[in-house]
Scaffold this motif. Structure first.
Motif, PDB file in Angstrom:
ATOM      1  N   GLU A  41      39.284  35.018  34.378  1.00  0.00           N
ATOM      2  CA  GLU A  41      39.275  36.306  33.603  1.00  0.00           C
ATOM      3  C   GLU A  41      39.265  35.909  32.161  1.00  0.00           C
ATOM      4  OE1 GLU A  41      38.097  39.387  32.807  1.00  0.00           O
ATOM      5  OE2 GLU A  41      38.728  39.798  34.732  1.00  0.00           O
ATOM      6  N   LYS A  73      45.731  33.759  39.032  1.00  0.00           N
ATOM      7  CA  LYS A  73      44.486  33.531  38.791  1.00  0.00           C
ATOM      8  C   LYS A  73      44.238  32.683  37.486  1.00  0.00           C
ATOM      9  CE  LYS A  73      44.163  38.648  39.185  1.00  0.00           C
ATOM     10  NZ  LYS A  73      44.374  39.947  38.678  1.00  0.00           N
ATOM     11  N   TRP A  74      43.019  32.212  37.509  1.00  0.00           N
ATOM     12  CA  TRP A  74      42.600  31.352  35.959  1.00  0.00           C
ATOM     13  C   TRP A  74      42.141  32.439  34.906  1.00  0.00           C
ATOM     14  CZ3 TRP A  74      42.447  26.317  35.671  1.00  0.00           C
ATOM     15  CH2 TRP A  74      42.571  25.513  36.915  1.00  0.00           C
ATOM     16  N   ALA A  75      42.890  32.055  33.888  1.00  0.00           N
ATOM     17  CA  ALA A  75      42.626  32.908  32.663  1.00  0.00           C
ATOM     18  C   ALA A  75      42.061  32.339  31.327  1.00  0.00           C
ATOM     19  CB  ALA A  75      43.666  33.863  32.492  1.00  0.00           C
ATOM     20  N   PRO A  95      46.402  29.168  37.657  1.00  0.00           N
ATOM     21  CA  PRO A  95      46.828  30.263  38.548  1.00  0.00           C
ATOM     22  C   PRO A  95      48.291  30.234  38.808  1.00  0.00           C
ATOM     23  CG  PRO A  95      44.854  29.317  39.565  1.00  0.00           C
ATOM     24  CD  PRO A  95      45.119  28.594  38.279  1.00  0.00           C
ATOM     25  N   GLY A 114      36.013  32.637  39.226  1.00  0.00           N
ATOM     26  CA  GLY A 114      37.445  33.301  39.194  1.00  0.00           C
ATOM     27  C   GLY A 114      38.209  33.155  37.958  1.00  0.00           C
TER      28      GLY A 114
END
Length: 187
Positions: free
Chosen positions: A67, A32-34, A127, A65
């Motif tokens: 968080e 995931k991207w954060a 990610p 996408g």
């Protein structure tokens, strides 16, 4: 800050999110991207304006996408109390991570050791768990969610299009550059 293009370090943090206490670790970010959005302290002045700006744009981060993790050296209990008492913070649907041991602040090299507070800093993690972007501002300088979204779109574009780069002020759909010998000196 030689932290760009390095993997995030392992961590475990208690957080407040959507009326619940949760535990967040680096494993939760896999694939995931954060964004880690560090701020000095709960119940302050510039911080709630920034966190509210992120909250007001949260649906766009989710659409991309990404968080969001708000982080300060306060506890998750303090985050809940702030959420329950501040109209601005009450809008937040993303996780507010407590970092009372300063593990995350140290991992991201933003701890003000003599104060026990984190700097006002932003990190974009891809990610693969690799830091792609960082921004640190002075105590009195607030950040802008729209500018952060623009930079995230740029990072996502570059990841999806190897060999291309995004010039200054690039917006989604605009022309990118393909670095080559032919381009040297022509910009």
């Amino acid at each position: 800050m030689a932290i760009i293009n390095t993997a995030i370090k392992p961590f475990r943090a208690e957080a407040y999110k959507n009326g619940k206490f949760i535990t967040v670790t680096e494993a939760d970010l896999s694939g995931k991207w954060a964004v880690f959005f560090f701020y000095p302290a709960d119940f302050t002045f510039v911080c709630p304006t920034e966190l509210e700006d992120i909250a007001d744009n949260y649906d766009e981060f989710v659409r991309l996408g990404v968080e969001i993790f708000g982080v300060s050296t306060d506890t998750h209990f303090s985050h809940k109390a702030w959420h329950d008492t501040s109209p601005a913070i009450g809008k937040i649907r993303y996780a507010l991570l407590g970092d009372p041991t300063a593990t995350l602040s140290r991992n991201f090299d933003v701890l003000r050791v003599d104060e026990g507070l984190a700097d006002r800093a932003t990190f974009l993690v891809d990610p693969d768990g690799v830091i792609q972007f960082t921004e640190v501002t002075a105590e009195g300088v607030g950040r802008n969610a729209q500018e952060l979204l623009r930079k995230i779109r740029s990072a996502q574009y570059v990841r999806a299009h190897p060999g291309e780069v995004c010039p200054a002020k690039w917006e989604e759909g605009e022309i990118t550059l393909t670095p080559s010998l032919d381009l040297v000196g022509k910009i």
